[in-house]
Design an enzyme around this catalytic site. Structure first.
Site, mmCIF file in Angstrom:
data_model
loop_
_atom_site.group_PDB
_atom_site.id
_atom_site.type_symbol
_atom_site.label_atom_id
_atom_site.label_comp_id
_atom_site.label_asym_id
_atom_site.label_seq_id
_atom_site.Cartn_x
_atom_site.Cartn_y
_atom_site.Cartn_z
ATOM 1 N N SER A 145 -28.590 6.706 -33.122
ATOM 2 C CA SER A 145 -28.006 6.997 -34.428
ATOM 3 C C SER A 145 -27.359 5.740 -34.980
ATOM 4 O O SER A 145 -26.865 4.899 -34.227
ATOM 5 C CB SER A 145 -26.937 8.092 -34.297
ATOM 6 N N TYR A 158 -19.727 11.534 -30.546
ATOM 7 C CA TYR A 158 -21.171 11.422 -30.782
ATOM 8 C C TYR A 158 -21.608 9.959 -30.817
ATOM 9 O O TYR A 158 -22.574 9.562 -30.160
ATOM 10 C CB TYR A 158 -21.524 12.110 -32.097
#
Length: 250
Positions: A145, A158
């Site tokens: 990501s 995350y």
């Protein structure tokens, strides 16, 4: 069907019943791979498999509740069996992304994010990469990501899990690259999927900061994954490719 440059290869895609994973499974099948669609939801998985078969591709659904080392090992074994004794391409796409303040994050959430986003890919690679190395070829693509690269409030957990996956990508390239196994990663930016539908305007606001000024479609991320999985990327190893509309560049 498109070009068949992946003909004869078996590709395992985790989290492949929706979103980026489903788009990737369909694209790899278009390019000739026998795709193993791994995920929790059998109905959604069979839908993806049906779409692939209707277009002339080859695919099978593999039920997988990826949560720990045991589940990763079982998936690796089932996939190898379904693949006729081999898996040539592994796409580590399955992931979870609870967002929120650090102080309000439960220990269970911390464990779950690292179990799914870091440990499961680790154990899948541990099980599948050595056989690729023995055959002298293979490709692994990890889905990371853009928030592994810069700070976003509420995404400490995350983002840190994906930063770990980036380092694993480079370490695995060093470990398995000399034996013909290429390991790379993509870093998607905000992408329109079923999983991000609930973000609404927040997704658009996140995307607005990038030069592209919009969220990606799942197929756009899949194109980058397919590139890294295929022979066009034969000299690409240990790369972490931003596919984020330019967000990390500015």
């Amino acid at each position: 069907m498109g070009s068949a440059d992946l003909a004869g290869r078996v590709a395992l895609v985790t989290g492949a019943t929706s979103g980026i994973g489903a788009a990737t499974a369909e694209l790899l099948a278009e390019r000739g791979a026998h795709v193993l669609v791994a995920g929790r939801d059998a109905a959604r998985g069979e839908t993806v498999v049906s779409r692939i078969r209707e277009r002339g591709g080859t695919a099978d659904f593999v039920a997988a509740e990826l949560a720990d080392a045991g589940s990763a090992r079982r998936l690796a074994q089932k996939a190898t069996e379904l693949g006729g004794g081999r898996v040539d391409i592994l796409v580590n796409n399955a992931g979870i992304f609870p967002f929120g303040p650090t102080a309000q994050t439960s220990p269970a959430d911390v464990d779950a994010v690292y179990d799914v986003n870091v440990k499961v890919p680790f154990h899948l690679v541990a099980r599948l990469a050595p056989a690729m190395a023995e055959r002298g070829s293979g490709a692994i693509v990890n889905v990371s990501s853009m928030v592994a690269e810069f700070a976003v409030e509420g995404m400490a957990l995350y983002g840190s899990s994906k930063a770990a996956l980036n380092l694993l990508t480079r370490a695995w390239a060093a470990e398995f690259g000399p034996y013909g196994v290429r390991v790379n990663a993509v870093e998607p930016g905000p992408t329109r999927t079923g999983g991000t539908a609930g973000m609404g305007e927040e997704l658009d606001a996140l995307a607005a900061r990038a030069p592209a000024g919009r969220p990606a479609e799942a197929r756009e991320i899949a194109e980058a994954i397919a590139y890294l999985a295929g022979d066009a990327a034969s000299f690409v190893q240990g790369a972490v490719l931003p596919v984020d509309g330019g967000r990390t560049a500015v």
